[in-house]
Design a protein around this motif. Structure first.
Motif, PDB file in Angstrom:
ATOM      1  N   THR B  70      35.682  36.028  40.458  1.00  0.00           N
ATOM      2  CA  THR B  70      36.734  35.641  39.522  1.00  0.00           C
ATOM      3  C   THR B  70      37.192  36.911  38.814  1.00  0.00           C
ATOM      4  O   THR B  70      36.362  37.671  38.305  1.00  0.00           O
ATOM      5  CB  THR B  70      36.179  34.657  38.484  1.00  0.00           C
ATOM      6  OG1 THR B  70      35.547  33.599  39.193  1.00  0.00           O
ATOM      7  CG2 THR B  70      37.276  34.130  37.594  1.00  0.00           C
ATOM      8  N   VAL B  71      38.491  37.127  38.815  1.00  0.00           N
ATOM      9  CA  VAL B  71      39.013  38.306  38.136  1.00  0.00           C
ATOM     10  C   VAL B  71      39.608  37.869  36.804  1.00  0.00           C
ATOM     11  O   VAL B  71      40.418  36.930  36.751  1.00  0.00           O
ATOM     12  CB  VAL B  71      40.084  39.012  38.992  1.00  0.00           C
ATOM     13  CG1 VAL B  71      40.651  40.210  38.237  1.00  0.00           C
ATOM     14  CG2 VAL B  71      39.499  39.454  40.320  1.00  0.00           C
ATOM     15  N   ARG B 103      46.489  40.540  36.092  1.00  0.00           N
ATOM     16  CA  ARG B 103      45.365  39.856  36.727  1.00  0.00           C
ATOM     17  C   ARG B 103      45.726  39.444  38.156  1.00  0.00           C
ATOM     18  O   ARG B 103      44.982  39.686  39.098  1.00  0.00           O
ATOM     19  CB  ARG B 103      44.959  38.620  35.916  1.00  0.00           C
ATOM     20  CG  ARG B 103      43.691  37.952  36.440  1.00  0.00           C
ATOM     21  CD  ARG B 103      43.316  36.736  35.631  1.00  0.00           C
ATOM     22  NE  ARG B 103      44.268  35.642  35.758  1.00  0.00           N
ATOM     23  CZ  ARG B 103      44.326  34.830  36.826  1.00  0.00           C
ATOM     24  NH1 ARG B 103      43.516  35.013  37.842  1.00  0.00           N
ATOM     25  NH2 ARG B 103      45.202  33.858  36.867  1.00  0.00           N
ATOM     26  N   GLN B 104      46.891  38.832  38.285  1.00  0.00           N
ATOM     27  CA  GLN B 104      47.296  38.360  39.613  1.00  0.00           C
ATOM     28  C   GLN B 104      47.421  39.516  40.604  1.00  0.00           C
ATOM     29  O   GLN B 104      47.013  39.423  41.754  1.00  0.00           O
ATOM     30  CB  GLN B 104      48.618  37.604  39.517  1.00  0.00           C
ATOM     31  CG  GLN B 104      48.428  36.231  38.893  1.00  0.00           C
ATOM     32  CD  GLN B 104      49.738  35.530  38.629  1.00  0.00           C
ATOM     33  OE1 GLN B 104      50.796  36.157  38.643  1.00  0.00           O
ATOM     34  NE2 GLN B 104      49.661  34.238  38.377  1.00  0.00           N
ATOM     35  N   GLU B 107      43.941  40.850  41.395  1.00  0.00           N
ATOM     36  CA  GLU B 107      43.174  39.876  42.158  1.00  0.00           C
ATOM     37  C   GLU B 107      43.519  39.980  43.642  1.00  0.00           C
ATOM     38  O   GLU B 107      42.646  39.914  44.521  1.00  0.00           O
ATOM     39  CB  GLU B 107      43.465  38.475  41.636  1.00  0.00           C
ATOM     40  CG  GLU B 107      42.423  37.458  42.040  1.00  0.00           C
ATOM     41  CD  GLU B 107      42.634  36.153  41.289  1.00  0.00           C
ATOM     42  OE1 GLU B 107      43.741  35.927  40.750  1.00  0.00           O
ATOM     43  OE2 GLU B 107      41.688  35.360  41.244  1.00  0.00           O
ATOM     44  N   SER B 108      44.829  40.199  43.886  1.00  0.00           N
ATOM     45  CA  SER B 108      45.219  40.277  45.296  1.00  0.00           C
ATOM     46  C   SER B 108      44.798  41.605  45.917  1.00  0.00           C
ATOM     47  O   SER B 108      44.694  41.727  47.140  1.00  0.00           O
ATOM     48  CB  SER B 108      46.727  40.089  45.426  1.00  0.00           C
ATOM     49  OG  SER B 108      47.378  41.215  44.910  1.00  0.00           O
ATOM     50  N   THR B 112      37.975  40.123  46.852  1.00  0.00           N
ATOM     51  CA  THR B 112      37.143  39.244  46.020  1.00  0.00           C
ATOM     52  C   THR B 112      36.086  38.497  46.839  1.00  0.00           C
ATOM     53  O   THR B 112      35.034  38.150  46.328  1.00  0.00           O
ATOM     54  CB  THR B 112      38.006  38.223  45.262  1.00  0.00           C
ATOM     55  OG1 THR B 112      38.911  37.643  46.188  1.00  0.00           O
ATOM     56  CG2 THR B 112      38.761  38.874  44.132  1.00  0.00           C
ATOM     57  N   GLN B 119      31.961  37.672  38.384  1.00  0.00           N
ATOM     58  CA  GLN B 119      33.189  37.876  37.612  1.00  0.00           C
ATOM     59  C   GLN B 119      33.463  39.368  37.522  1.00  0.00           C
ATOM     60  O   GLN B 119      32.538  40.174  37.347  1.00  0.00           O
ATOM     61  CB  GLN B 119      33.024  37.307  36.203  1.00  0.00           C
ATOM     62  CG  GLN B 119      34.271  37.491  35.359  1.00  0.00           C
ATOM     63  CD  GLN B 119      34.008  37.217  33.886  1.00  0.00           C
ATOM     64  OE1 GLN B 119      32.868  37.326  33.413  1.00  0.00           O
ATOM     65  NE2 GLN B 119      35.039  36.861  33.178  1.00  0.00           N
TER      66      GLN B 119
END
Lengths: 942, 243
Positions: B70-71, B103-104, B107-108, B112, B119
């Motif tokens: 989880t980012v 964040r988005q 995250e990409s 992950t 986290q």
């Protein structure tokens, strides 16, 4: 390559704020010398072969721009610090400097010293920003000396301190005057502004004003004092408007006073020039003066007034008898005097030299007064070395300063327009005076046009949204000789007994796309200018006379508005269509031809029948409009018959108005109103509308007084009431009386204006003269830029295109409409001036007697209007050399009487005048009107 | 009509740069010892500190994801970051939005799936804001992730590009940002040559957009090269220190 050097600055913006900005100092900034091998020369402009390069400081640009613009000044280095300072101080000068720097033919190079590693200087402790900038300029000079050791680097500055320091640092430095004197070009020397206090050591012949002489004018108050005074209500701000007929009087309309404040002489005007934004204080009420009861004395009298004869003479001799100070009788006007000037409206003025005022004897340099063409402008004292060449020329002069010791402002010569009296020159003068662009269109503009001959078929295929209306019988009706036809009409019957009415407007926006060179040029020109003998186009000829012009029997692109109308003349709004179209006009008629077709009942061809139908419908629309309170206004327009070869006028007459004129007018009004509603509906924030504000009751006062004097009652409470009472104002003995009243009523109103709908309230959209709630200009895109904008709005409203960004911003639309208003007004003024010029040419070799109407009476004369020629001029009752007859003025009845000879003249009276042209220096010709008896009028001339 | 001139006729911007130039780039890896990785990234006067925590056990149970990490992301402007000192509420609209975007994007970029049930928390603190701080923040975060040794698909380099005075201008500073023109933010995977973030709040014409986009991509590539050099230099330094 990048060097970062952050510096800190504090600014005040409500709170103290710390601003940190970076400054990247570079090593890739070129010196601008074409032949320099050490640096990048892509932007270089300086001619490597000349031996001397000039570096200028800020004050040179601010004060000596005219000198810099002279073609002999070249190889100039403008440090960027100077450019920035000029930009802060004076935007119009900045634009001129930019033009110079970008001009291909001039060698001006901007050296970005502020971003150059070696020439950037930081402000030192205790050093003022001005001193720092001066130092930066000197550092740049030194850098150039090192960089180009074989060139002479000359610093031009008029600042004594800067010059001293530069000399200490071993730089070559000169003042502008010394530089110009060295060049030995007398024209260049005339362009230099001299220091106003006379401390230059030029040995001309000009007499220096004695220092002990008392000042003529009071000092202007400082800006803070003015602001304080205005806040306390002691002072009032307004724009100075100098009386055209009598430049020693002026009026200022102050928002804070509510009406015009009167300034009675040049002392009270205190060096204000027409158009200046001034601050004034009112005189106590007992010193208010009555309206002048005399016409101003003839202009020639003013010329002899001499600066050096002392103060006594400066009390206006003509004035004293003119105003009864505190006298009973006439109404007293609010009188005031100027205490300060907020903003000068000085611009270049065209005119000629007044040779009577030459002083300085036979020396090379003489002082002479310059007399502007615009009579509201005071004389300007200039110093010239080229008196011989300039004496009969029309020249352009700018004002530099106006000291309290000098009766007239001081200025300098900037350019020559041509020989006075010559028609070409005089036309040039009126174009310059009205700021009209006459330069030919640039290559970039022509590059925007489609290649000729232009092919329609291909165009058509491309656009499915373009309706093909070539099967409809369309025709155009225009004045004779019209080559830029922008509207065509049609009217057909529909199956249900209604009519289809159509207006087709040239599709200019198909060729003129937003943001292109041709669009920018048009948006600057804003309108075509019609002079008596020529037309100055807004768009290139290929567009105005060919591609866009809706000529007969060729396929043309149009923007059409189609209505369905009942036989009673009611539009069915839900059936109205707007579409881009292709049309083929069947006939390009003149008003007279169309009228003849309608009147000749034997003609039953399609065109005549449809014209008759149109006329029938438009008469009904017109009747409805009149019932709603539209005003029939009148203007004293005249039409010259111009000789085809010499372009000199051969005859003059009043413009004839036919039924067909009104027919076309009605159709255009209908189209404009419909489109205005449509674009406002789609773009309530940005639409360009044309509005005509309702005049305030004060504005009608002059016409009400005049009408009351002759027992005519006008009701100005609403446009409807006014229209009705105007219709009743008849005089059986004089058929022209009604038109005269209408002309004077029209003058009381303000002009219609363009505006952006987002910046007005709904009530302000109203067009008073047309009694229309909404109005705009849609029907003449070939000659008016406003219509081009409206076409773009309508295009976007029906979903064909999207609005360009400039039209989607309230402020930029407002800016555009301000420009439109300015150009529109100037174009009108130029047209009027051209008519005046041709009137003079027409009367040059003839003396004509004609009837005239009195429109204003004064003790020593009156202003008359000659309907036949559209001339308005003053007539003196006691011309020079004739013994004085005493007249008595009755303000109540607007009548002057001479009891002894049983003579009387009243406003609106018919009189007879003899018109001729007299030579009056310094401007040359002037119209002279003289009263004559009716019996002297030759029968044919009456 | 005294409009500001953002590009002088000589082709220089207000701060002396040419239209296609970035501001000066500076980056310090591991400036702080707290956290598992940190980086300090500067573009001219926009200065941002990013600190990465993790991969670690999620602080809250609910954040746990079985198949991947989880980012989470914090983005805040310090009260002294702008000219006017102002107490900033945590979680104001702009910061929240910036945090979400960052964040988005991150995250990409993070692989992950290599860190399930963990986290990764990224703290981004703007120390000085002079335009484009969000882009600088993203660059700082990426460098911090690199420093933390978290596996990434590719580097992410971010730059802004505007359009003023009819010219595309790279990397707008605060003054230019307030100039009323469009501002486009672009983040790129330089090796994959793939756009990961493209954000703008202004309307601009398609032709203009293409020019602006091209320039922004060039800017991103330059930044990416700089990031790589910095990372390699940092790695060498570490190797030397360990040896």
């Amino acid at each position: 390559m990048l060097k970062s050097n952050s510096f800190v600055r504090k600014t005040k913006k409500g709170k103290v704020l710390k601003v940190v900005r970076e400054r990247y100092l570079r090593d890739d900034i070129g010196c601008g010398d074409i032949q320099c091998t050490k640096c990048d020369s892509t932007l270089a402009k300086l001619n490597g072969s000349s031996t001397q390069y000039l570096i200028i400081d800020t004050n040179i640009v601010l004060h000596q721009m005219d000198m810099l613009e002279h073609c002999s000044v070249n190889d100039v280095i403008v440090p960027s610090v100077v450019r920035e300072e000029v930009k802060k101080r004076n935007l119009s000068l900045y634009n001129r400097l930019r033009t110079l720097c970008t001009c291909e033919t001039r060698r001006f190079y901007v050296f970005s010293n502020e971003f150059h590693q070696e020439t950037y200087v930081e402000q030192e402790q205790g050093e003022s920003i001005n001193d720092r900038n001066d130092r930066a300029i000197r550092v740049a000079c030194r850098w150039y000396q090192r960089h180009l050791p074989d060139k002479q680097i000359l610093l031009l500055t008029n600042d004594a301190d800067n010059m001293k320091k530069a000399k200490q640092e071993g730089l070559q430095v000169q003042t502008a005057l010394a530089f110009a004197a060295e060049q030995n070009i007398s024209e260049l020397l005339d362009l230099v502004v001299r220091p106003s206090d006379g401390d230059d050591d030029e040995t001309g012949g000009g007499e220096r004003p004695s220092k002990r002489r008392p000042p003529i004018y009071k000092d202007h108050k400082s800006l803070t004092e003015l602001q304080l005074g205005m806040r306390e209500g002691r002072y009032h701000q307004g724009t100075l408007r100098v009386n055209r007929y009598d430049p020693s009087r002026a009026a200022v309309s102050c928002e804070s006073v509510g009406f015009d404040v009167y300034l009675k002489d040049h002392i009270d005007m205190n060096r204000g020039v027409d158009g200046d934004r001034v601050v004034l204080e009112l005189y106590p009420e007992e010193q208010w003066v009555t309206e002048e009861t005399r016409l101003p004395t003839e202009e020639t009298d003013l010329v002899t007034e001499d600066e050096n004869t002392g103060v006594a003479e400066l009390a206006p001799d003509a004035g004293e008898e003119g105003y009864g100070i505190g006298a009973a009788g006439g109404t007293r006007r609010v009188t005031g005097y100027v205490v300060g000037i907020v903003k000068r409206a000085w611009r270049p003025y065209s005119g000629s030299l007044d040779l009577k005022s030459v002083r300085g004897g036979k020396a090379a340099t003489v002082d002479v007064l310059f007399c502007a063409h615009n009579r509201s402008i005071p004389r300007v004292k200039i110093r010239t070395r080229q008196l011989e060449t300039l004496k009969d020329q029309r020249i352009v002069v700018v004002i530099d300063s106006w000291s309290v010791f000098s009766r007239w402002p001081e200025g300098h010569y900037t350019k020559t327009l041509g020989k006075g009296g010559d028609k070409q020159t005089e036309t040039e003068v009126l174009l310059v005076e009205n700021d009209i662009k006459t330069q030919p269109f640039s290559e970039a503009v022509y590059a925007c046009l489609p290649p000729l001959p232009w092919d329609l078929a291909a165009e058509e295929a491309k656009k499915p949204e373009r309706a093909d209306l070539r099967h409809i019988l369309v025709c155009s009706v225009d004045p004779p000789g019209c080559t830029d036809i922008d509207d065509a009409l049609h009217c057909t019957t529909l199956g249900n007994g209604n009519y289809e009415l159509g207006v087709h407007i040239a599709d200019v926006t198909h060729f003129v796309h937003p943001g292109t060179a041709v669009d920018l040029e048009a948006s600057d020109r804003c309108t075509s200018v019609y002079l008596v003998d020529r037309r100055i186009d807004m768009l290139p000829k290929a567009l105005t006379e060919d591609l866009c012009s809706l000529r007969s029997n060729v396929d043309r692109l149009a923007f059409s508005v189609l209505w369905e109308m009942t036989p009673e003349g009611d539009v069915l709004p839900e059936k109205t269509r707007y579409t881009k179209s292709v049309i083929r006009s069947s006939a390009a008629l003149t008003y007279a031809e169309a009228q003849a077709r309608i009147d000749d009942e034997r003609l039953l061809d399609d065109i005549s029948v449809s014209l008759r139908r149109m006329l029938m419908l438009t008469k009904k629309i017109r009747a409805k409009r009149m019932a709603a309170g539209a005003l029939t206004l009148a203007s004293p327009e005249v039409k010259f018959q111009v000789d085809t070869e010499t372009h000199n006028p051969t005859d003059v007459g009043v413009y004839q108005i036919r039924e067909t004129n009104q027919m076309v007018e009605e159709m255009m009004l209908l189209a404009n109103c419909t489109v205005a509603a449509k674009i406002l509906d789609s773009f309530p924030l940005w639409a360009v509308l044309r509005r005509h504000p309702t005049p305030s009751p004060q504005m009608f006062e002059p016409i009400l007084r005049a009408a009351a004097a002759v027992d005519v009652q006008l009701d100005t409470s609403s446009s409807k009431a006014l229209a009705d009472t105007l219709d009743l104002a008849e005089r059986p003995s004089d058929p022209y009386f009604n038109k005269m009243i209408r002309i004077l009523t029209t003058r009381c109103m303000t002009q219609a204006q363009y505006g952006c709908s987002g910046q007005m309230t709904t009530a302000e959209f109203h067009h008073y003269g047309l009694a229309a709630p909404l109005y705009t200009h849609f029907t003449s895109p070939i000659r008016r830029y406003a219509d081009v904008l409206v076409h773009r709005f309508l295009e976007a409203a029906i979903g064909l295109t999207r609005l360009p960004p400039v039209l989607t911003d309230k402020d930029s639309v407002k800016e555009l409409s301000d420009q439109l208003n300015y150009r529109h007004h100037n174009a009108q003024m130029a047209g009027r001036a051209s008519t005046e010029l041709h009137t003079l040419i027409f009367f040059k070799d003839r003396v004509v007697t004609s009837d005239a109407r009195v429109i204003k009476v004064k003790e020593n004369g009156m202003v008359v209007f000659v309907p036949k020629f559209g001339i308005e001029a003053m007539v003196y009752l006691n011309p020079k050399g004739v013994e004085e007859k005493a007249f008595e003025l009755n303000m109540e009845t607007q009548k002057i009487t001479n009891a002894a000879e049983d003579l009387s003249y009243q406003i609106f009276d018919k009189v007879f005048v003899q018109i001729s042209v007299a030579e009056v220096p310094p401007h040359g010709r002037k119209l002279m009107l003289k009263l004559v008896e009716e019996s002297e009028v030759p029968v044919a001339g009456a | 009509m005294n409009r500001m001139e953002f590009l002088s006729p000589e082709g220089l911007r207000l701060d002396g740069r040419r239209p296609r130039e970035l501001r000066q780039l500076r980056c310090k890896m591991a400036p702080v010892d707290s956290g598992d990785g940190s980086a300090f990234f500067e573009m001219g006067n926009s200065k941002v500190l990013a600190v990465v925590y993790g991969p670690r056990e999620p602080a809250q149970r609910g954040q746990l994801q079985q198949d991947r990490a989880t980012v989470t992301c914090d983005y805040s402007m310090s009260s002294f970051s702008t000219g006017e000192r102002r107490k900033r509420m945590k979680g104001d609209r702009r910061s929240t939005e910036a945090a979400l975007v960052l964040r988005q994007t991150l995250e990409s970029a993070i692989l992950t799936e290599l860190y399930p049930r963990t986290q990764i928390h990224i703290c981004i603190q703007v120390l000085q804001a002079d335009g484009g701080q969000q882009a600088v923040g993203l660059n700082a975060a990426v460098m911090a992730l690199v420093e933390a040794g978290i596996a990434l698909r590719d580097l992410v380099a971010c730059s802004t590009c505007g359009y003023l005075d009819a010219t595309p201008l790279l990397d707008l500073n605060y003054t230019e940002d307030g100039g009323g023109g469009p501002n486009v933010q672009l983040a790129l995977h330089p090796a994959l040559d793939k756009v990961v973030l493209l954000q703008t709040e202004d309307r601009l014409r398609l032709e203009v957009f293409e020019q602006v986009l091209d320039l922004a991509m060039d800017g991103c590539r330059t930044i990416a090269r700089f990031m790589k050099e910095t990372a390699v230099a940092h790695a060498k330094e570490l190797a030397v220190a360990r040896a």
